[in-house]
Design an enzyme around this catalytic site. Structure first.
Site, PDB file in Angstrom:
ATOM      1  N   HIS A   1      -1.940  22.701  -2.730  1.00 54.57           N
ATOM      2  CA  HIS A   1      -2.779  21.897  -3.621  1.00 54.57           C
ATOM      3  C   HIS A   1      -3.556  22.833  -4.536  1.00 54.57           C
ATOM      4  O   HIS A   1      -3.486  24.054  -4.388  1.00 54.57           O
ATOM      5  CB  HIS A   1      -3.668  20.921  -2.844  1.00 54.57           C
ATOM      6  CG  HIS A   1      -4.626  21.551  -1.889  1.00 54.57           C
ATOM      7  ND1 HIS A   1      -5.692  22.311  -2.301  1.00 54.57           N
ATOM      8  CD2 HIS A   1      -4.668  21.535  -0.530  1.00 54.57           C
ATOM      9  CE1 HIS A   1      -6.365  22.722  -1.247  1.00 54.57           C
ATOM     10  NE2 HIS A   1      -5.767  22.283  -0.158  1.00 54.57           N
TER      11      HIS A   1
ATOM     12  N   HIS B   1      -5.273  26.109  -3.701  1.00 55.70           N
ATOM     13  CA  HIS B   1      -4.554  27.363  -3.438  1.00 55.70           C
ATOM     14  C   HIS B   1      -4.231  28.136  -4.696  1.00 55.70           C
ATOM     15  O   HIS B   1      -3.692  29.232  -4.635  1.00 55.70           O
ATOM     16  CB  HIS B   1      -3.225  27.066  -2.731  1.00 55.70           C
ATOM     17  CG  HIS B   1      -3.383  26.373  -1.420  1.00 55.70           C
ATOM     18  ND1 HIS B   1      -2.857  25.125  -1.176  1.00 55.70           N
ATOM     19  CD2 HIS B   1      -4.033  26.732  -0.302  1.00 55.70           C
ATOM     20  CE1 HIS B   1      -3.165  24.758   0.050  1.00 55.70           C
ATOM     21  NE2 HIS B   1      -3.881  25.716   0.608  1.00 55.70           N
TER      22      HIS B   1
ATOM     23  N   LYS C   1       1.980  23.097   5.243  1.00 56.80           N
ATOM     24  CA  LYS C   1       1.029  22.442   4.341  1.00 56.80           C
ATOM     25  C   LYS C   1       1.436  22.660   2.888  1.00 56.80           C
ATOM     26  O   LYS C   1       1.651  23.794   2.473  1.00 56.80           O
ATOM     27  CB  LYS C   1      -0.381  22.995   4.559  1.00 56.80           C
ATOM     28  CG  LYS C   1      -0.975  22.510   5.856  1.00 56.80           C
ATOM     29  CD  LYS C   1      -2.485  22.573   5.818  1.00 56.80           C
ATOM     30  CE  LYS C   1      -3.040  22.242   7.199  1.00 56.80           C
ATOM     31  NZ  LYS C   1      -4.233  23.029   7.501  1.00 56.80           N
TER      32      LYS C   1
END
Length: 555
Positions: A123, A126, A120
């Site tokens: 974005h 985080h 992942k």
RNA sequence: GCACCUUUAGCUCAACUGGAUAGAGCGUUGGUCUACGGAACCAAAGGCUAGGGAUUCGAAUUCCUUAAGGUGCACCA
């Protein structure tokens, strides 16, 4: 010198400790104050009278130059010259160690933060855990602790079965090599969109294959994991973030059985609705699920194993979990389970909770494309920084590099300036603002100070005695509180204290700078002001560096 | 429904953990450029600290309560 202690010792009153000494609202009144209201009962007199009496019997000395009694407060002014020379001497001699300490010597602190999920992309959701954890890491190190930064990878779960299924269905090596993590993520998103019962079954099978050691499935998984780590490392490098361990969830799968056995042995495990739980009802919490009814482990199981592993491996003094407040209950539960298991160190586990990030049009959602990738934010910030530099200072060398430092600083600082518990709504307007209470302001002040120092030829010496004016004194006082600010930040797990400190210091220096000539000053005044400038320069740099932000000499 | 979190200036946030007149930035209005970097500085306007109670010398801060918003609450992580 601890002035509060000094004052208390000198007063020698019962029931009065350093904590009772307060700060007056402004420094014309004094540098410290003792509210006398508490003493009223014991003395059977009005606070105003007590303050007056204490004032009359107080003998000023080298340290305290003046006392006054105002409205029941006993106000102290400290000897400015003494403070000035002790603070500046200390800052100038300690340099980039100013603010550091050895209070943590011999103690280990584990900091779990960032904890990315394999496959992942990063974005902005985080960002908080990453920069808060990164700052705490640096802060504890600065205080002399041995620090272990742990990236608790999300690398276990049926989603990896889905991923492999999606890859085998629609993906190929070339595309993934070319598109990297975003290509993998697209496969995953597509799977979630199109999956029917059959595909879900296939995904579960692939996950089982990973677990049972199937070669192809594991090779694919490891490949995805490597791609993820390579990708996040490029971002960590920009953010000045480091880790000592990437032991994620998978790392603990063979370490859970002993924990389950121990729970059983201690009679803590109960069956309920087919699952194995630890009942937490007496503590007002829902049960902690340890094993699913199909026998599989859960999040809490792995966290229990991880905590025990860390205690055995690092023998930590504290273990911090920098994780959003959504998981408050989870942490309360599994900390309690450890306590029930008789682990007296359960009290040393700390959930460092922070607020959520949402977008202006609501919560983020990968599925319908409502995400802001961190790379995009960084790129835009750096671009904007470059544009501003190009406009204001186009002859500058290393413009690209400086733009990186400034742009990244803005991204990091934006996430660290407020109390970590506050929710934030992400907006480009906010991160791209370089005015006012921002890292850019601090960096600008730093560059400005540096410019003065360079012009001076750096030949100056701190005068032995110097009577500072009001602006100079404000700067000195602010400088003196840096070491304590760092300790507070560590104790409260609150890097924002340091960010705010840096802005305060920059503001005070700028006021001084506007009002007082430095290079054209005469004699001792010039020497003093250059020393002060140097001290501010170094302290601002230290503060920024604890947050992971650089300070260009020119910008 | 239960638990936890949040609520302070138009907006975003502070307030040294119970102390004196609640402070910054952004935005608004008006100033400071014969300057060591204007990415700056100064000034003005802007507040019943969400409402109500309680505790005490003293509350934005502690307790109770109401309201609004958020998060979590059984086999996801």
């Amino acid at each position: 010198m601890d002035y509060r202690e000094y004052i208390v010792n000198k007063l020698n009153l019962e029931n009065i400790t350093a904590a009772d000494v307060a700060l007056p609202p402004n420094s014309q009144m004094g540098d410290y104050a003792l509210p006398c209201f508490k003493l009223a009962k014991a003395f059977r007199k009005s606070p105003v009278a007590i303050a007056e009496e204490l004032k009359n019997s107080f003998v000023c000395d080298e340290v305290i130059s003046e006392v006054s009694a105002v409205n029941g407060y006993l106000n102290f002014k400290i000897n400015k010259m003494g403070l000035v020379s002790s603070v500046l001497n200390r800052v100038l001699s300690e340099g980039d160690c100013y603010g550091s300490s050895d209070v943590g010597k011999g103690k280990t602190v584990c900091v779990e933060y960032s904890s990315v999920n394999v496959a992942k992309p990063f974005h902005i959701g985080h960002l908080s855990t990453t920069v808060i954890g990164g700052a705490l890491y640096k802060i504890y190190k600065f205080l002399g602790y041995n620090v272990v930064g742990i990236n608790h990878l999300g690398d276990y779960g049926t989603q990896f079965g889905k991923l492999i299924s999606a890859y085998k269905r629609w993906g190929n090596r070339e595309e993934v090599d070319k598109g990297g993590i975003h290509a993998i993520n697209e496969l995953y998103v597509r799977f979630n969109k199109e999956a029917d019962e059959l595909m879900e079954q296939e995904a579960r099978n692939y996950f089982r294959l990973i677990e049972s050691g199937d070669r192809e499935a594991n090779e694919l998984f490891e490949w995805f994991k490597e791609l993820t780590i390579d990708y996040v490392n490029t971002i960590y490098e920009k953010l000045n973030i480091t880790f000592d361990s990437y032991a994620g969830e998978r790392f603990y799968i063979d370490k859970m059985q002993p924990v389950i056995d121990e729970l059983k042995e201690k009679g803590l495990l109960k069956e309920s609705e087919g699952a194995q739980i630890v009942d937490l009802e007496p503590y007002g919490m829902p049960p902690c699920l340890v094993l699913r009814s199909d026998g599989a482990s859960l999040y809490a199981t792995r966290d229990l194993a991880a905590a025990i592993y860390r205690k055995n491996t690092y023998n930590f003094y504290k273990c911090l979990y920098v994780v959003a407040y959504q998981q408050n209950l989870h942490f309360k539960q599994f900390f309690k389970v450890l306590e029930l298991m008789g682990k007296d160190w359960a009290k040393d586990l700390v959930h460092v909770a922070y607020g959520m990030v949402s977008l202006e049009d609501g919560a983020m959602s990968t599925r319908n494309g409502r995400v802001v990738w961190l790379e995009d934010v960084i790129n835009k910030c750096v671009e904007k920084a470059y544009a501003v530099i190009d406009e204001k200072n186009s002859a500058l060398e290393n413009k690209r590099q400086i733009a990186e430092t400034v742009g990244l600083g803005a991204v990091i600082f934006g996430a660290l300036y407020n109390n970590k518990i506050k929710d934030v709504t992400f907006s480009y307007d906010k991160v791209l603002s370089f005015d006012g209470e921002t890292s850019v302001y601090v960096q600008y002040t730093c560059a400005r100070a540096n410019s003065v120092l360079e012009k001076s030829g750096k030949s100056f010496a701190l005068p032995e005695k110097y009577e500072p004016n009001a602006q100079e004194y404000e700067v000195i006082k602010q400088l003196s509180t840096f070491p304590q600010t760092i300790k507070d930040a560590a104790e409260k797990y609150e890097p924002s204290l340091i960010a705010r400190y840096a802005v305060d210091l920059a503001q005070k220096y700028n006021k001084f700078y506007i009002d007082c000539k430095i290079l054209s000053a005469e004699g001792e005044t010039k020497h003093f002001r250059l020393s002060l400038t140097e001290a501010v320069h170094v302290t601002l740099k230290n503060a920024l560096s604890l947050l992971g932000i650089g300070a260009p000499e020119k910008m």
